[in-house]
Design an enzyme around this catalytic site. Structure first.
Site, PDB file in Angstrom:
ATOM      1  N   LYS A 119       1.050  -1.216   0.093  1.00 27.91           N
ATOM      2  CA  LYS A 119       0.066  -0.132  -0.196  1.00 27.91           C
ATOM      3  C   LYS A 119       0.679   1.365   0.086  1.00 27.91           C
ATOM      4  O   LYS A 119       2.093   1.325   0.206  1.00 27.91           O
ATOM      5  CB  LYS A 119      -0.923   0.057   1.251  1.00 27.91           C
ATOM      6  CG  LYS A 119      -1.897  -1.487   1.005  1.00 27.91           C
ATOM      7  CD  LYS A 119      -2.838  -0.811   2.307  1.00 27.91           C
ATOM      8  CE  LYS A 119      -4.022  -2.228   2.356  1.00 27.91           C
ATOM      9  NZ  LYS A 119      -5.063  -2.263   3.536  1.00 27.91           N
ATOM     10  N   TYR A 137     -12.169  -1.629  -3.941  1.00 23.74           N
ATOM     11  CA  TYR A 137     -12.848  -1.881  -2.568  1.00 23.74           C
ATOM     12  C   TYR A 137     -14.237  -2.104  -2.509  1.00 23.74           C
ATOM     13  O   TYR A 137     -14.935  -1.573  -1.540  1.00 23.74           O
ATOM     14  CB  TYR A 137     -12.197  -1.055  -1.691  1.00 23.74           C
ATOM     15  CG  TYR A 137     -11.067  -1.207  -1.082  1.00 23.74           C
ATOM     16  CD1 TYR A 137     -10.789  -2.755  -0.427  1.00 23.74           C
ATOM     17  CD2 TYR A 137      -9.754  -0.746  -1.310  1.00 23.74           C
ATOM     18  CE1 TYR A 137      -9.599  -2.695   0.082  1.00 23.74           C
ATOM     19  CE2 TYR A 137      -8.449  -0.947  -0.685  1.00 23.74           C
ATOM     20  CZ  TYR A 137      -8.122  -2.088   0.021  1.00 23.74           C
ATOM     21  OH  TYR A 137      -7.184  -2.303   0.434  1.00 23.74           O
ATOM     22  N   ASN A 139      -1.922  -0.063   7.006  1.00 25.62           N
ATOM     23  CA  ASN A 139      -1.570  -1.425   7.553  1.00 25.62           C
ATOM     24  C   ASN A 139      -0.651  -2.213   6.485  1.00 25.62           C
ATOM     25  O   ASN A 139      -0.519  -3.417   6.404  1.00 25.62           O
ATOM     26  CB  ASN A 139      -2.565  -2.375   7.976  1.00 25.62           C
ATOM     27  CG  ASN A 139      -3.600  -2.610   6.742  1.00 25.62           C
ATOM     28  OD1 ASN A 139      -3.389  -2.148   5.630  1.00 25.62           O
ATOM     29  ND2 ASN A 139      -4.710  -3.179   7.213  1.00 25.62           N
ATOM     30  N   HIS A 177      -1.941  -5.447   1.323  1.00 22.13           N
ATOM     31  CA  HIS A 177      -3.275  -6.233   1.277  1.00 22.13           C
ATOM     32  C   HIS A 177      -3.172  -7.500   0.851  1.00 22.13           C
ATOM     33  O   HIS A 177      -2.012  -7.683  -0.003  1.00 22.13           O
ATOM     34  CB  HIS A 177      -3.973  -5.383  -0.046  1.00 22.13           C
ATOM     35  CG  HIS A 177      -5.269  -6.063  -0.635  1.00 22.13           C
ATOM     36  ND1 HIS A 177      -6.523  -5.975   0.181  1.00 22.13           N
ATOM     37  CD2 HIS A 177      -5.357  -7.107  -1.520  1.00 22.13           C
ATOM     38  CE1 HIS A 177      -7.283  -6.809  -0.815  1.00 22.13           C
ATOM     39  NE2 HIS A 177      -6.572  -7.558  -1.698  1.00 22.13           N
ATOM     40  N   GLU A 213      -9.727  -9.927  -7.984  1.00 22.94           N
ATOM     41  CA  GLU A 213      -8.810  -8.951  -7.551  1.00 22.94           C
ATOM     42  C   GLU A 213      -7.441  -8.963  -8.684  1.00 22.94           C
ATOM     43  O   GLU A 213      -7.140  -7.884  -8.962  1.00 22.94           O
ATOM     44  CB  GLU A 213      -8.269  -9.051  -6.000  1.00 22.94           C
ATOM     45  CG  GLU A 213      -9.312  -8.723  -5.266  1.00 22.94           C
ATOM     46  CD  GLU A 213      -8.972  -8.957  -3.824  1.00 22.94           C
ATOM     47  OE1 GLU A 213     -10.053  -8.526  -2.871  1.00 22.94           O
ATOM     48  OE2 GLU A 213      -7.826  -9.236  -3.410  1.00 22.94           O
TER      49      GLU A 213
HETATM   50  P1  IDP Z   1      -7.902  -6.845   5.232  1.00 29.57           P
HETATM   51  O1  IDP Z   1      -7.137  -5.925   4.578  1.00 29.57           O
HETATM   52  O2  IDP Z   1      -7.293  -7.413   6.169  1.00 29.57           O
HETATM   53  O3  IDP Z   1      -8.691  -7.836   4.247  1.00 29.57           O
HETATM   54  P2  IDP Z   1     -10.306  -5.597   5.178  1.00 29.57           P
HETATM   55  O4  IDP Z   1     -11.395  -5.770   6.312  1.00 29.57           O
HETATM   56  O5  IDP Z   1     -10.802  -6.240   3.974  1.00 29.57           O
HETATM   57  O6  IDP Z   1      -9.135  -6.260   5.878  1.00 29.57           O
HETATM   58  O7  IDP Z   1     -10.293  -4.057   5.091  1.00 29.57           O
HETATM   59  C1  IDP Z   1      -9.871  -3.700   4.047  1.00 29.57           C
HETATM   60  C2  IDP Z   1      -9.072  -2.517   4.268  1.00 29.57           C
HETATM   61  O8  IDP Z   1      -9.585  -1.289   4.775  1.00 29.57           O
HETATM   62  C3  IDP Z   1      -7.941  -2.742   5.599  1.00 29.57           C
HETATM   63  O9  IDP Z   1      -6.834  -3.455   4.976  1.00 29.57           O
HETATM   64  C4  IDP Z   1      -7.766  -1.507   6.024  1.00 29.57           C
HETATM   65  O10 IDP Z   1      -6.633  -0.732   5.208  1.00 29.57           O
HETATM   66  C5  IDP Z   1      -9.087  -0.913   5.995  1.00 29.57           C
HETATM   67  N1  IDP Z   1      -9.838  -0.950   7.384  1.00 29.57           N
HETATM   68  C6  IDP Z   1     -10.743  -2.202   7.678  1.00 29.57           C
HETATM   69  N2  IDP Z   1     -11.150  -1.932   8.847  1.00 29.57           N
HETATM   70  C7  IDP Z   1     -11.012  -0.582   9.011  1.00 29.57           C
HETATM   71  C8  IDP Z   1     -11.296   0.318  10.140  1.00 29.57           C
HETATM   72  O11 IDP Z   1     -12.331  -0.138  11.144  1.00 29.57           O
HETATM   73  N3  IDP Z   1     -11.177   1.645  10.352  1.00 29.57           N
HETATM   74  C9  IDP Z   1     -10.458   2.181   9.071  1.00 29.57           C
HETATM   75  N4  IDP Z   1     -10.012   1.232   8.162  1.00 29.57           N
HETATM   76  C10 IDP Z   1     -10.000   0.063   8.020  1.00 29.57           C
HETATM   77 MG    MG Z   2      -9.902  -7.739   2.793  1.00 26.10          MG
END
Ligand code: IDP
Ligand code: MG
Length: 138
Positions: free
Chosen positions: A9, A49, A112, A115, A126
């Site tokens: 990212k 997304y 984080n 992805h 994807e």
């Molecule tokens: P993942 O990346 O671990 O699969 P997902 O639930 O698919 O997690 O969420 C996609 C992305 O959205 C996350 O990697 C993170 O960058 C962001 N995200 C997820 N939950 C939150 C939240 O509660 N607050 C802000 N950003 C979030």
């Molecule tokens: Mg995800």
């Protein structure tokens, strides 16, 4: 044999973590079969997304994902979806296992670093979003 989509990212690229992420993939003998650097538009990030479009963090997430270039990769191997998710660590870095990419480098639940697809069906969608079959060397 599976494929999964990996993204470093914008925070990971900005902070000089491309090599670190790739080093961890190679240490686990996860094979990279496609790779490129792109800078998504807001529309492209919203499309990628789309499953999260009703979430309160959708607008912020798509702004973040367009805030700089990203490195997109296709990984291939046995059980690679789960193996790469394990390397990444939990979405919330505070809950991520020590030694995972997110535990070591994430600064925020949103920022984080990486992805990874979560299932074969989403991986297929994807991968197609970013790569044609011609661009994958597997
Ligand atoms: P993942 O990346 O671990 O699969 P997902 O639930 O698919 O997690 O969420 C996609 C992305 O959205 C996350 O990697 C993170 O960058 C962001 N995200 C997820 N939950 C939150 C939240 O509660 N607050 C802000 N950003 C979030
Ligand atoms: Mg995800």
């Amino acid at each position: 044999m599976e494929r999964t989509l990996s993204i470093i990212k914008p925070d990971g690229v900005r902070r000089g973590l491309i090599g670190e992420v790739i080093k961890r993939l190679e240490a686990e003998e996860i094979k990279i079969v496609a790779m490129k650097m792109i800078h998504m538009t807001k529309k492209e990030a919203q499309g990628f997304y789309a499953v999260h479009k009703e979430k309160p963090f959708f607008d912020s997430l798509t702004d973040f994902m367009t805030s700089g270039p990203i490195v997109v990769m296709v990984l291939q191997g046995e059980d690679v979806i789960a193996r790469y998710r394990k390397l990444m660590g939990a979405t919330n870095y505070k809950e991520a296992e020590p030694g995972t990419i997110r535990a070591d480098f994430a600064t925020d639940i949103e920022k984080n670093v990486v992805h990874g697809s979560d299932a074969p069906e989403t991986a297929a969608i994807e991968i197609k979003y970013f790569f044609s079959e011609l661009e994958i060397v597997g």
